[in-house]
Design an enzyme around this catalytic site. Structure first.
Site, PDB file in Angstrom:
ATOM      1  N   LYS A 153     -68.493  74.114  89.274  1.00 54.67           N
ATOM      2  CA  LYS A 153     -67.958  74.396  87.943  1.00 54.67           C
ATOM      3  C   LYS A 153     -69.086  74.328  86.906  1.00 54.67           C
ATOM      4  CE  LYS A 153     -64.372  72.771  84.689  1.00 54.67           C
ATOM      5  NZ  LYS A 153     -65.204  72.421  83.540  1.00 54.67           N
TER       6      LYS A 153
ATOM      7  N   TYR B  11     -61.824  64.339  69.749  1.00 52.75           N
ATOM      8  CA  TYR B  11     -62.368  64.358  71.101  1.00 52.75           C
ATOM      9  C   TYR B  11     -61.814  65.534  71.907  1.00 52.75           C
ATOM     10  CZ  TYR B  11     -63.876  62.864  75.699  1.00 52.75           C
ATOM     11  OH  TYR B  11     -64.459  62.828  76.942  1.00 52.75           O
TER      12      TYR B  11
ATOM     13  N   SER C  95     -62.304  78.354  79.695  1.00 49.25           N
ATOM     14  CA  SER C  95     -62.952  78.340  78.375  1.00 49.25           C
ATOM     15  C   SER C  95     -62.410  79.443  77.482  1.00 49.25           C
ATOM     16  CB  SER C  95     -64.482  78.436  78.474  1.00 49.25           C
ATOM     17  OG  SER C  95     -65.006  77.330  79.185  1.00 49.25           O
TER      18      SER C  95
ATOM     19  N   HIS D 139     -67.513  74.612  79.659  1.00 52.90           N
ATOM     20  CA  HIS D 139     -66.914  73.334  79.264  1.00 52.90           C
ATOM     21  C   HIS D 139     -66.110  73.471  77.980  1.00 52.90           C
ATOM     22  CE1 HIS D 139     -67.349  69.308  81.134  1.00 52.90           C
ATOM     23  NE2 HIS D 139     -66.838  68.879  80.007  1.00 52.90           N
TER      24      HIS D 139
ATOM     25  N   ARG E 228     -55.856  80.356  75.911  1.00 52.08           N
ATOM     26  CA  ARG E 228     -54.830  79.725  75.088  1.00 52.08           C
ATOM     27  C   ARG E 228     -53.420  80.217  75.417  1.00 52.08           C
ATOM     28  NH1 ARG E 228     -58.633  77.173  74.516  1.00 52.08           N
ATOM     29  NH2 ARG E 228     -59.688  76.428  72.639  1.00 52.08           N
TER      30      ARG E 228
ATOM     31  N   SER F  90     -59.437  64.771  86.647  1.00 50.42           N
ATOM     32  CA  SER F  90     -60.749  64.498  86.075  1.00 50.42           C
ATOM     33  C   SER F  90     -61.384  63.247  86.665  1.00 50.42           C
ATOM     34  CB  SER F  90     -60.627  64.328  84.553  1.00 50.42           C
ATOM     35  OG  SER F  90     -61.860  63.928  83.986  1.00 50.42           O
TER      36      SER F  90
END
Length: 445
Positions: A318, A60, A374, A342, A377, A142
């Site tokens: 967003k 997920y 997106s 996303h 890292r 969230s």
């Protein structure tokens, strides 16, 4: 400009900078044989999270849409830019701070909204909020959180928070969520535009696993009075239009899911007794109601005006990836634009966000802040996005991996490492402040 928002022990204000401080802490601990709680290398961090998490949780969090070509494209886009160092400049003092939403922030980093963090750790959003607050990083809470926004506020009362809204099919619910966000101290509303339909997420489909069907990640809803009323109406059969729930084959996993749903039903039933909640129709009705109202594919630009009636908070959109949509957002009077696909979770073979950032930044021309996510890292990624026009950069999956590996401390270390590498990149490239970083700091490949 409002007073600078900073953590009690603001690492960005340390005299030697967060990079030197972080390196010193790690190497000094190494003398005694102590290594970091979470891997510093990004690939090793993901591998550690895969090992620490259940197969469903890792799928997920890590997964993307379709063949996950958008996930790969987001990362590949950073490879098309190189940092162009300029030596022999005095970079002994460096400043990572930025102005964002009328506040001077200690760094340009935000934490992106990630739902169902209970899949990674039981403390979920509470742990993330505490870690973010300790570093002076705004946390975007969230709509699919595992704890109600009021609980997150209480867990980190000094932290800066934004609230992400998934525009539901119920305007009354949308209005209630935004009222609560404002009352709980959120600084802005992030309206997510790209999830009006759930993406084709192959890893989740292969496992036949959607956490919301287990009542996970719906705490913002079950704690909301409007949603609670919708659930009560459904359980009494008032909502005649609602389709009946499909039958579920009774298996050990189904029983476990039922128990989990019952445990999550306390906010609706008023009791923590699993036995009583198993007897009540409300917990199951809550899951069914959520699946019905979660989002609406009928959302249009005209609907956005309603949000101004529901809240006085700044509104950021967003999911903007087209320059024309960025201009239309400005015409609609929004307070910010968040460039995002996303994290590659919605459309396979979508446009990489970094590829469109320069054009959107040029057309927006500083009229509103631009948040970017997106594919981010590490700290050098943040530097590149800032150089291409982002005002602030949001970090997603890496902090979830840190949460899964080492809880709150893992989140803190992951975010600290990103900031430390950003600070090093800033100095080694010949810059002393985020404000000095522009396109000339990069070379296109």
């Amino acid at each position: 400009m409002a007073q600078r928002s900073a953590a009690p022990d603001d690492p960005a204000a340390a005299s030697r900078g967060i990079s030197r401080r972080t390196q010193s802490d790690i190497y000094r601990a190494g003398i005694s044989g102590t290594r970091p709680r979470v891997p510093v290398d990004t690939d090793a961090l993901e591998a550690a999270a895969r090992k620490a998490l259940s197969a469903e949780a890792f799928a997920y969090i890590a997964g993307g849409a379709g063949a996950e070509r958008t996930v790969a494209a987001n990362r590949a886009a950073f490879g098309r830019w190189q940092v162009w160092p300029r030596p022999l400049r005095d970079v002994s003092s460096r400043d990572l701070s930025i102005d964002f939403l009328g506040v001077r922030r200690p760094t340009p980093l935000l934490l992106a909204p990630l739902g169902v963090m209970e899949m990674a750790h039981a403390d979920a959003d509470l742990a993330v909020a505490r870690a973010a607050a300790s570093l002076g990083i705004p946390y975007t809470l969230s709509n699919q959180a595992s704890f109600a926004m009021e609980e997150v506020r209480d867990a980190a009362p000094d932290g800066a928070r934004l609230f992400q809204l998934y525009w539901s099919a119920s305007d009354e619910l949308n209005a209630s969520l935004l009222r609560r966000a404002e009352a709980s101290g959120c600084e802005a509303v992030i309206v997510t535009l790209d999830t009006h339909l759930l993406g084709w997420r192959t890893r989740d489909l292969d496992l036949a696993y959607l956490p919301f069907t287990r009542a996970m990640g719906i705490a913002q809803y079950t704690s909301d009075p409007v949603f609670q009323q919708l659930v009560r109406e459904r359980s009494r059969g008032v909502d005649a239009a609602a389709p009946p729930a499909p039958p579920v084959k009774v298996t050990p996993k189904a029983v476990a899911a039922g128990v989990r749903i019952a445990r999550k039903g306390a906010a609706l039933t008023g009791t923590s007794s699993v036995r009583e909640n198993l007897r009540s129709p409300l917990p199951r009705a809550a899951v069914e109601t959520f699946l019905d109202v979660f989002s609406t594919p009928a959302l249009t630009w005209d609907d956005l005006a309603k949000a101004r009636q529901w809240t006085s908070l700044p509104i950021i959109l967003k999911g903007i990836v087209h320059p024309d949509d960025a201009i239309r957002a400005l015409d609609a009077g929004v307070d910010g634009i968040w460039i995002s696909n996303h994290g590659g979770r919605q459309i396979d073979q979508s446009v990489p966000t970094l590829d469109v950032l320069p054009t959107i930044a040029e057309r927006v021309a500083g009229r509103v802040p631009i948040v970017f996510d997106s594919g981010v890292r590490q700290g050098s990624d943040v530097f590149i996005a800032l150089a291409l026009g982002a005002t602030a950069v949001a970090l997603g999956r890496p902090y979830a991996y840190g949460l899964g590996v080492a809880g709150e401390a893992g989140v803190r270390e992951v975010v600290r490492n990103v900031l430390a590498e950003l600070d090093i990149t800033l100095g080694l490239s010949g810059h002393t402040s985020i404000a000095d970083v522009g396109r000339d700091a990069l070379r296109g490949v």
